[in-house]
Design an enzyme around this catalytic site. Structure first.
Site, PDB file in Angstrom:
ATOM      1  N   ASN A  24      13.164  -3.323   2.756  1.00 20.83           N
ATOM      2  CA  ASN A  24      12.074  -2.389   2.504  1.00 20.83           C
ATOM      3  C   ASN A  24      12.547  -1.315   1.514  1.00 20.83           C
ATOM      4  OD1 ASN A  24      10.351  -0.109   2.706  1.00 20.83           O
ATOM      5  ND2 ASN A  24       9.581  -0.843   4.673  1.00 20.83           N
ATOM      6  N   GLU A  57      14.193 -13.022  10.716  1.00 25.91           N
ATOM      7  CA  GLU A  57      13.036 -12.949  11.604  1.00 25.91           C
ATOM      8  C   GLU A  57      13.345 -11.980  12.735  1.00 25.91           C
ATOM      9  OE1 GLU A  57      10.154 -15.965  13.706  1.00 25.91           O
ATOM     10  OE2 GLU A  57      11.689 -17.000  12.496  1.00 25.91           O
ATOM     11  N   ASP A  91      15.687  -0.199  12.267  1.00 25.39           N
ATOM     12  CA  ASP A  91      14.429  -0.751  12.770  1.00 25.39           C
ATOM     13  C   ASP A  91      13.591   0.410  13.288  1.00 25.39           C
ATOM     14  OD1 ASP A  91      12.962  -3.231  12.905  1.00 25.39           O
ATOM     15  OD2 ASP A  91      12.871  -2.908  15.060  1.00 25.39           O
ATOM     16  N   TYR A 186       2.736   4.300   7.802  1.00 26.83           N
ATOM     17  CA  TYR A 186       1.763   5.083   8.565  1.00 26.83           C
ATOM     18  C   TYR A 186       1.823   6.578   8.249  1.00 26.83           C
ATOM     19  CZ  TYR A 186       1.562   0.749  11.321  1.00 26.83           C
ATOM     20  OH  TYR A 186       1.418  -0.560  11.712  1.00 26.83           O
TER      21      TYR A 186
HETATM   22  P1  ITT Z   1      13.216  -4.212   7.132  1.00 27.71           P
HETATM   23  O1  ITT Z   1      13.063  -4.941   8.443  1.00 27.71           O
HETATM   24  O2  ITT Z   1      13.629  -5.093   6.011  1.00 27.71           O
HETATM   25  O3  ITT Z   1      14.074  -2.990   7.261  1.00 27.71           O
HETATM   26  P2  ITT Z   1      10.420  -3.510   7.597  1.00 27.71           P
HETATM   27  O4  ITT Z   1       9.365  -2.847   6.757  1.00 27.71           O
HETATM   28  O5  ITT Z   1      10.046  -4.816   8.267  1.00 27.71           O
HETATM   29  O6  ITT Z   1      11.746  -3.665   6.707  1.00 27.71           O
HETATM   30  P3  ITT Z   1      10.587  -2.158  10.178  1.00 27.71           P
HETATM   31  O7  ITT Z   1      10.288  -3.377  10.957  1.00 27.71           O
HETATM   32  O8  ITT Z   1      11.649  -1.249  10.683  1.00 27.71           O
HETATM   33  O9  ITT Z   1      10.938  -2.490   8.670  1.00 27.71           O
HETATM   34  O10 ITT Z   1       9.325  -1.194   9.970  1.00 27.71           O
HETATM   35  C1  ITT Z   1       8.114  -1.428  10.534  1.00 27.71           C
HETATM   36  C2  ITT Z   1       7.009  -0.766   9.796  1.00 27.71           C
HETATM   37  O11 ITT Z   1       6.865   0.564  10.280  1.00 27.71           O
HETATM   38  C3  ITT Z   1       7.144  -0.628   8.294  1.00 27.71           C
HETATM   39  O12 ITT Z   1       6.776  -1.785   7.608  1.00 27.71           O
HETATM   40  C4  ITT Z   1       6.167   0.528   8.016  1.00 27.71           C
HETATM   41  O13 ITT Z   1       4.836   0.057   8.004  1.00 27.71           O
HETATM   42  C5  ITT Z   1       6.362   1.379   9.257  1.00 27.71           C
HETATM   43  N1  ITT Z   1       7.336   2.441   9.001  1.00 27.71           N
HETATM   44  C6  ITT Z   1       8.689   2.385   9.082  1.00 27.71           C
HETATM   45  N2  ITT Z   1       9.233   3.569   8.769  1.00 27.71           N
HETATM   46  C7  ITT Z   1       8.199   4.401   8.484  1.00 27.71           C
HETATM   47  C8  ITT Z   1       8.097   5.744   8.071  1.00 27.71           C
HETATM   48  O14 ITT Z   1       9.180   6.484   7.885  1.00 27.71           O
HETATM   49  N3  ITT Z   1       6.884   6.253   7.869  1.00 27.71           N
HETATM   50  C9  ITT Z   1       5.771   5.522   8.056  1.00 27.71           C
HETATM   51  N4  ITT Z   1       5.770   4.245   8.421  1.00 27.71           N
HETATM   52  C10 ITT Z   1       6.983   3.671   8.631  1.00 27.71           C
END
Ligand code: ITT
Length: 242
Positions: A24, A57, A91, A186
């Site tokens: 990400n 995954e 995560d 979000y």
């Molecule tokens: P990686 O697993 O490759 O790190 P990901 O986007 O799948 O990337 P997560 O599962 O940790 O990562 O994140 C879940 C989601 O939560 C992410 O896609 C965003 O939509 C949201 N999210 C994570 N951090 C956030 C933040 O600081 N502010 C707002 N939304 C966030």
């Protein structure tokens, strides 16, 4: 062992690679300034810097389980590239009380989408606001678990395995409408307690200074500092900690 050439703007040869185990780019953008400059002995790499794009995954039911899973998968790939390294895997989940803690570990895939596609940030926000229509309360929190996995020298000429997690969280509420244009995910609908602004109305340093990720990375930096001192590296500065 074949290792990547290490460079440093300070002219000091970095000794330990810190690898950000996330695909990400928004997370990398937030994490990088908090980690850069904490020590000339550290060199920071994203997965893109290392030309790695693992398809991991997230099968665990907890943030901790998924953070550990990502760290282990990236350690397998990056481990052979460096003699000494620390992989950091983040995560993150948004937990909404009115939704029984959802989306939680499903935060990235909250909105319905075909199996092969990922919902966009906008899809997820729309689905969240729709799911909360008529909810009595709007309390929520972000939680980030960062897994640290790696290898540092031990005092006796061997190596010491690192395998631990740290957590950061912030409580707040979900606003009924989007506010602001910064941040990601979000952020436009998350109003931290005690703040008059959503995360999307804050600058990056402002968000990092109070956010779930900022708090988790502060703890991770404290652990890295301790682990490096125990391994005999010169003590490291407080750098850009939030
Ligand atoms: P990686 O697993 O490759 O790190 P990901 O986007 O799948 O990337 P997560 O599962 O940790 O990562 O994140 C879940 C989601 O939560 C992410 O896609 C965003 O939509 C949201 N999210 C994570 N951090 C956030 C933040 O600081 N502010 C707002 N939304 C966030």
């Amino acid at each position: 062992m074949s290792t990547l050439p290490s460079t440093s703007t300070t002219g000091v040869r970095p000794l330990v690679a810190v690898v950000l185990a996330t695909g990400n780019r928004d997370k990398v953008r937030e994490l990088r300034p908090m980690l850069e400059g904490i020590s000339p002995s550290l060199a920071l790499y994203s997965l893109a810097d290392l030309a790695l794009s693992p398809d991991i995954e997230e099968t665990e039911s907890t943030l901790e389980g998924n953070a550990r899973l990502k760290a282990a998968a990236v350690m397998e790939l990056a481990g052979p590239m460096f003699e000494w390294l620390i992989v950091l895997a983040d995560d993150t989940g948004l937990e909404v009380d009115a939704l029984g803690g959802a989306p939680g570990v499903r935060s990235a895939r909250f909105a319905p989408a075909p199996e092969s596609a990922s919902p966009s940030y906008e899809d997820n926000v729309r689905h969240l606001l729709h799911s909360m229509a008529g909810a009595a309360g709007r309390a929520a929190r972000f939680r980030t678990v960062i897994a640290l996995k790696g290898r540092l020298p031990s005092g006796n000429g061997g190596s010491h395995e690192i395998d631990e997690t740290v957590e950061g969280r912030i409580d707040g509420t979900i606003t009924p409408e989007r506010h602001g244009a910064e941040g990601f995910g979000y952020d436009p609908v998350f109003l931290p307690d005690g703040s008059g602004k959503t995360f999307s109305e804050m600058s990056l340093p402002e968000k990092n200074s109070i956010s779930h990720r900022g708090r988790a990375i502060s703890k991770a930096i404290a652990r890295i500092r301790h682990l490096m001192t125990v391994s005999g590296f010169p003590s490291i500065s407080t750098g850009n900690r939030p």
